[in-house]
Design a protein around this motif. Structure first.
Motif, PDB file in Angstrom:
ATOM      1  N   THR A  28       0.871  -1.171   0.000  1.00 16.10           N
ATOM      2  CA  THR A  28       0.000   0.000   0.000  1.00 16.10           C
ATOM      3  C   THR A  28       0.910   1.225   0.000  1.00 16.10           C
ATOM      4  O   THR A  28       2.129   1.093  -0.138  1.00 16.10           O
ATOM      5  N   ALA A  38       1.324  -3.631   3.281  1.00 21.98           N
ATOM      6  CA  ALA A  38      -0.101  -3.535   3.614  1.00 21.98           C
ATOM      7  C   ALA A  38      -0.371  -4.412   4.825  1.00 21.98           C
ATOM      8  O   ALA A  38       0.121  -5.531   4.907  1.00 21.98           O
ATOM      9  N   GLU A  46      -6.933   2.099   3.371  1.00 20.50           N
ATOM     10  CA  GLU A  46      -5.691   1.433   2.955  1.00 20.50           C
ATOM     11  C   GLU A  46      -5.921   0.724   1.625  1.00 20.50           C
ATOM     12  O   GLU A  46      -6.352  -0.423   1.585  1.00 20.50           O
ATOM     13  N   ALA A  47      -5.633   1.411   0.543  1.00 19.76           N
ATOM     14  CA  ALA A  47      -5.775   0.827  -0.789  1.00 19.76           C
ATOM     15  C   ALA A  47      -4.635  -0.158  -1.032  1.00 19.76           C
ATOM     16  O   ALA A  47      -3.470   0.163  -0.822  1.00 19.76           O
ATOM     17  N   LEU A  48      -4.974  -1.348  -1.444  1.00 22.09           N
ATOM     18  CA  LEU A  48      -3.977  -2.368  -1.750  1.00 22.09           C
ATOM     19  C   LEU A  48      -3.545  -2.143  -3.191  1.00 22.09           C
ATOM     20  O   LEU A  48      -4.307  -2.400  -4.118  1.00 22.09           O
ATOM     21  N   ILE A  49      -2.316  -1.661  -3.384  1.00 22.57           N
ATOM     22  CA  ILE A  49      -1.920  -1.218  -4.723  1.00 22.57           C
ATOM     23  C   ILE A  49      -1.289  -2.308  -5.572  1.00 22.57           C
ATOM     24  O   ILE A  49      -1.296  -2.210  -6.795  1.00 22.57           O
ATOM     25  N   THR A  86      -7.101 -11.030   0.010  1.00 20.53           N
ATOM     26  CA  THR A  86      -6.689  -9.764   0.588  1.00 20.53           C
ATOM     27  C   THR A  86      -5.385 -10.050   1.318  1.00 20.53           C
ATOM     28  O   THR A  86      -4.731 -11.051   1.037  1.00 20.53           O
ATOM     29  N   ASN A 101     -10.966  -5.012   1.657  1.00 16.81           N
ATOM     30  CA  ASN A 101     -10.443  -4.617   0.351  1.00 16.81           C
ATOM     31  C   ASN A 101      -9.751  -5.847  -0.222  1.00 16.81           C
ATOM     32  O   ASN A 101      -9.086  -6.571   0.512  1.00 16.81           O
ATOM     33  N   ILE A 103      -7.160  -7.677  -3.247  1.00 21.04           N
ATOM     34  CA  ILE A 103      -6.055  -7.433  -4.165  1.00 21.04           C
ATOM     35  C   ILE A 103      -6.266  -8.226  -5.453  1.00 21.04           C
ATOM     36  O   ILE A 103      -5.764  -7.861  -6.489  1.00 21.04           O
ATOM     37  N   GLY A 124      -7.244  -2.663  -4.453  1.00 24.95           N
ATOM     38  CA  GLY A 124      -8.008  -1.785  -3.588  1.00 24.95           C
ATOM     39  C   GLY A 124      -9.366  -1.400  -4.129  1.00 24.95           C
ATOM     40  O   GLY A 124     -10.100  -0.666  -3.505  1.00 24.95           O
TER      41      GLY A 124
END
Length: 130
Positions: A28, A38, A46-49, A86, A101, A103, A124
């Motif tokens: 993240t 993350a 918390e966006a999982l990039i 996730t 969220n 991934i 995310g």
């Protein structure tokens, strides 16, 4: 910088610190826009990039993150193929539950502590409905 996986687009951003132990873990961004591990999939902020592809060992070193496509990732639990995934508090893949969220989706069956493949579908961008 060379990636370890060329199956999808990668981005390079500065590392938030030493991430050399977190290759193939979920990443993240911190508040400074630096890549970090993350650790809170049920936090909507918390966006999982993506999945870390290299081993940056210092703050501001280039972190190479696969943001979509097929990636190797570290399992933190037993997962079946087709499971929405996730991350746990250690950046390892776990099955997503309500309000997490995600991934992506597990392509391989994965056991805890092993590396399997996932399809990063929308880092995310997907939340498992309650």
């Amino acid at each position: 910088m060379t990636g370890t996986n060329q199956d999808g687009p990668e981005i390079t951003l500065p590392a938030s610190g030493n991430l050399s132990s977190y290759q193939f873990h979920v990443m993240t961004l911190d508040t400074d826009g630096k890549v970090k591990l993350a650790d809170d999939a049920d936090d909507p902020s918390e966006a999982l990039i993506g999945i870390l592809q290299n081993k940056p060992n210092a703050e501001d070193e280039e972190a190479l993150v696969l943001i979509y496509g097929i990636a190797k990732a570290m399992g933190g639990a037993s997962l079946d193929e087709g499971t929405w995934v996730t991350c746990g508090s250690d950046g390892h893949l776990v099955a997503a539950v309500a309000d997490d969220n995600t991934i992506g989706i597990a392509i391989d069956a994965v056991v805890s502590g092993s590396i399997g493949r996932i399809l990063i579908s929308r880092g995310g961008g997907h939340v498992v409905p309650a």
